[in-house]
Design a protein around this motif. Sequence first.
Motif, PDB file in Angstrom:
ATOM      1  N   UNK A 195     -27.053 -28.135  -2.216  1.00 53.24           N
ATOM      2  CA  UNK A 195     -28.133 -28.276  -3.158  1.00 53.24           C
ATOM      3  C   UNK A 195     -28.013 -26.698  -3.818  1.00 53.24           C
ATOM      4  N   UNK A 196     -27.425 -25.934  -3.681  1.00 55.59           N
ATOM      5  CA  UNK A 196     -27.175 -24.577  -4.348  1.00 55.59           C
ATOM      6  C   UNK A 196     -26.227 -24.722  -5.525  1.00 55.59           C
ATOM      7  N   UNK A 197     -25.072 -25.326  -5.329  1.00 56.95           N
ATOM      8  CA  UNK A 197     -24.306 -25.416  -6.211  1.00 56.95           C
ATOM      9  C   UNK A 197     -24.691 -26.505  -7.499  1.00 56.95           C
ATOM     10  N   UNK A 198     -25.370 -27.641  -7.168  1.00 52.96           N
ATOM     11  CA  UNK A 198     -26.201 -28.437  -7.894  1.00 52.96           C
ATOM     12  C   UNK A 198     -27.118 -27.606  -8.913  1.00 52.96           C
ATOM     13  N   UNK A 206     -36.415 -19.453 -11.847  1.00 55.55           N
ATOM     14  CA  UNK A 206     -36.111 -19.052 -10.455  1.00 55.55           C
ATOM     15  C   UNK A 206     -36.813 -19.882  -9.471  1.00 55.55           C
ATOM     16  N   UNK A 207     -38.540 -19.826  -9.900  1.00 54.98           N
ATOM     17  CA  UNK A 207     -39.196 -20.733  -9.230  1.00 54.98           C
ATOM     18  C   UNK A 207     -38.686 -22.336  -9.180  1.00 54.98           C
ATOM     19  N   UNK A 208     -38.339 -22.945 -10.274  1.00 50.38           N
ATOM     20  CA  UNK A 208     -37.983 -24.272 -10.203  1.00 50.38           C
ATOM     21  C   UNK A 208     -36.786 -24.350  -9.341  1.00 50.38           C
ATOM     22  N   UNK A 209     -35.894 -23.445  -9.342  1.00 47.22           N
ATOM     23  CA  UNK A 209     -34.709 -23.622  -8.681  1.00 47.22           C
ATOM     24  C   UNK A 209     -35.005 -23.519  -7.251  1.00 47.22           C
ATOM     25  N   UNK A 210     -35.682 -22.672  -6.744  1.00 43.96           N
ATOM     26  CA  UNK A 210     -36.289 -22.491  -5.375  1.00 43.96           C
ATOM     27  C   UNK A 210     -36.743 -23.858  -4.762  1.00 43.96           C
ATOM     28  N   UNK A 211     -37.643 -24.337  -5.510  1.00 46.64           N
ATOM     29  CA  UNK A 211     -38.389 -25.822  -5.152  1.00 46.64           C
ATOM     30  C   UNK A 211     -37.290 -26.797  -5.420  1.00 46.64           C
ATOM     31  N   UNK A 212     -36.443 -26.952  -6.277  1.00 45.17           N
ATOM     32  CA  UNK A 212     -35.457 -27.692  -6.561  1.00 45.17           C
ATOM     33  C   UNK A 212     -34.385 -27.954  -5.237  1.00 45.17           C
ATOM     34  N   UNK A 213     -34.170 -26.881  -4.837  1.00 39.71           N
ATOM     35  CA  UNK A 213     -33.081 -26.332  -3.641  1.00 39.71           C
ATOM     36  C   UNK A 213     -33.895 -27.139  -2.466  1.00 39.71           C
ATOM     37  N   UNK A 214     -35.125 -26.921  -2.154  1.00 37.19           N
ATOM     38  CA  UNK A 214     -35.932 -27.417  -1.160  1.00 37.19           C
ATOM     39  C   UNK A 214     -36.358 -28.881  -1.282  1.00 37.19           C
ATOM     40  N   UNK A 254     -30.010 -25.712   7.913  1.00 34.08           N
ATOM     41  CA  UNK A 254     -30.501 -25.211   6.665  1.00 34.08           C
ATOM     42  C   UNK A 254     -29.191 -24.430   5.797  1.00 34.08           C
ATOM     43  N   UNK A 255     -28.487 -23.717   6.505  1.00 33.86           N
ATOM     44  CA  UNK A 255     -27.358 -23.146   5.721  1.00 33.86           C
ATOM     45  C   UNK A 255     -26.453 -24.049   5.188  1.00 33.86           C
ATOM     46  N   UNK A 256     -26.177 -25.389   5.933  1.00 29.74           N
ATOM     47  CA  UNK A 256     -25.213 -26.100   5.204  1.00 29.74           C
ATOM     48  C   UNK A 256     -25.864 -27.140   4.091  1.00 29.74           C
ATOM     49  N   UNK A 279     -24.739 -40.766 -19.134  1.00 21.96           N
ATOM     50  CA  UNK A 279     -26.250 -40.607 -18.786  1.00 21.96           C
ATOM     51  C   UNK A 279     -26.645 -39.084 -18.926  1.00 21.96           C
ATOM     52  N   UNK A 280     -25.856 -38.226 -18.261  1.00 24.59           N
ATOM     53  CA  UNK A 280     -25.841 -36.920 -17.970  1.00 24.59           C
ATOM     54  C   UNK A 280     -26.626 -36.764 -16.622  1.00 24.59           C
ATOM     55  N   UNK A 281     -25.994 -36.315 -15.722  1.00 24.04           N
ATOM     56  CA  UNK A 281     -26.490 -36.018 -14.249  1.00 24.04           C
ATOM     57  C   UNK A 281     -25.784 -34.986 -13.626  1.00 24.04           C
ATOM     58  N   UNK A 282     -26.774 -34.270 -12.596  1.00 28.29           N
ATOM     59  CA  UNK A 282     -26.397 -33.270 -11.782  1.00 28.29           C
ATOM     60  C   UNK A 282     -25.999 -33.805 -10.309  1.00 28.29           C
ATOM     61  N   UNK A 283     -26.063 -34.948 -10.239  1.00 29.52           N
ATOM     62  CA  UNK A 283     -25.628 -35.656  -8.785  1.00 29.52           C
ATOM     63  C   UNK A 283     -24.105 -35.212  -8.444  1.00 29.52           C
ATOM     64  N   UNK A 284     -23.894 -34.784  -7.351  1.00 30.52           N
ATOM     65  CA  UNK A 284     -22.583 -34.583  -6.671  1.00 30.52           C
ATOM     66  C   UNK A 284     -21.838 -33.367  -7.282  1.00 30.52           C
ATOM     67  N   UNK A 285     -22.563 -32.470  -7.830  1.00 32.33           N
ATOM     68  CA  UNK A 285     -22.097 -31.330  -8.385  1.00 32.33           C
ATOM     69  C   UNK A 285     -21.695 -30.539  -7.399  1.00 32.33           C
ATOM     70  N   UNK A 286     -20.596 -29.633  -7.256  1.00 28.05           N
ATOM     71  CA  UNK A 286     -20.142 -28.760  -6.104  1.00 28.05           C
ATOM     72  C   UNK A 286     -19.729 -27.608  -6.537  1.00 28.05           C
ATOM     73  N   UNK A 287     -19.241 -26.539  -5.806  1.00 29.06           N
ATOM     74  CA  UNK A 287     -18.610 -25.370  -6.350  1.00 29.06           C
ATOM     75  C   UNK A 287     -17.416 -25.465  -7.213  1.00 29.06           C
ATOM     76  N   UNK A 288     -16.978 -26.528  -7.317  1.00 31.13           N
ATOM     77  CA  UNK A 288     -15.763 -26.719  -8.116  1.00 31.13           C
ATOM     78  C   UNK A 288     -15.935 -26.778  -9.506  1.00 31.13           C
ATOM     79  N   UNK A 289     -17.251 -27.291  -9.905  1.00 29.11           N
ATOM     80  CA  UNK A 289     -17.937 -27.192 -11.273  1.00 29.11           C
ATOM     81  C   UNK A 289     -18.735 -26.054 -11.466  1.00 29.11           C
ATOM     82  N   UNK A 290     -19.054 -25.316 -10.547  1.00 33.97           N
ATOM     83  CA  UNK A 290     -19.811 -23.635 -10.666  1.00 33.97           C
ATOM     84  C   UNK A 290     -18.735 -22.641 -11.240  1.00 33.97           C
ATOM     85  N   UNK A 291     -17.690 -22.529 -10.534  1.00 31.90           N
ATOM     86  CA  UNK A 291     -16.845 -21.406 -10.771  1.00 31.90           C
ATOM     87  C   UNK A 291     -16.321 -21.409 -12.213  1.00 31.90           C
ATOM     88  N   UNK A 292     -15.632 -22.569 -12.770  1.00 35.56           N
ATOM     89  CA  UNK A 292     -15.163 -22.468 -13.906  1.00 35.56           C
ATOM     90  C   UNK A 292     -16.169 -22.311 -15.082  1.00 35.56           C
TER      91      UNK A 292
END
Length: 345
Positions: A72-75, A33-41, A64-66, A195-208
Amino acid sequence: MKTNRAVRSPGGLSFRLDVRATVVVALLLVLACVASVLLIGTGDFDIPAGDVLKTLVGRGNAGQEFIVNELRLPRVLVGLLVGGALGVGGALFQAISRNPLGSPDVLGLGQGATAGALIMIVLFSGSSAQVTVGALVGGLVTGLAIYLLAWKRGVHGYRLVLVGIGVSAIVTAVNGYLMTRADIVDASRAVVWMTGSLNGRDWDQVWPLLALCAVLVPLVLTNGRALRMMEMGDDISSALGVRVERVRALLMVAAVLLTAAATAAAGPVSFVALTAPQLARRLTRSPGPNLVPSLCMGAALLVGADFISQRAFGADQLPVGVVTGVLGGVYLLWLLVTERKAGRI
């Protein structure tokens, strides 16, 4: 020091609580959780952790909402889900094969998913959605092939690992051939995906991925007791009432689906499935597959690696797969040195 405690519920149902494992899981959840909050920021526009938390509960400004909720949250959620899925998948394969090397990285599932993605990229110039479907199908087909080739009056651990290594070598060669067929644009796109990356990930990858984990993780956990007994051997577990082949097939299908879905969502992120279960077991010092600690360890490892990547090299400069590969390689070298000093190898 005792690490197990008997707990009795108000209804009279009693169960045994592993105190150390519970503490480890709690600490890993806090770390994730801590890493996630720092990563979002973290990014081109840094946001303090306090403002991130305010935005997550709906008290941030429009900008900030956008940035937080749409960019960042979906990633971060994809990172948590992929890490957790790889951690559980790795723990399942290592428990089923009764071999610490029995992970998707070694068995070739990642390479199979990569082959499916490369076919869509190189031969069909597919869209991102088509590449994701191709990776999922490639992982499933590879898992089915490994299971069928390893079957001989049942599936045994060392045979599963050996067949997986052979299939991995074949599929790796196929991937190399596909890369030689690609033009420069498709080859660059394929290398980035591989290579394996989280760049560009959005809600389309989250829900499935979230839906799949919501179904498979509870299914796996309900079979955790049977899996733990299976580690004692097929004969003993059968005598204790476990339907060995049925449970093994069910859990292998779940492990293949989790691994293939994680690879389809983020590419073949290396070493998480191999190291997360082993690190979890070392921390909990508990026998058995350690499914929940492995899940939490995988999630914490992946978001932690992504945070290190962005902090050390700048946003979107280094794919997370590179960081996990380096960390996993260092861990394996340390493990080999430790085992050699102990006289076990």
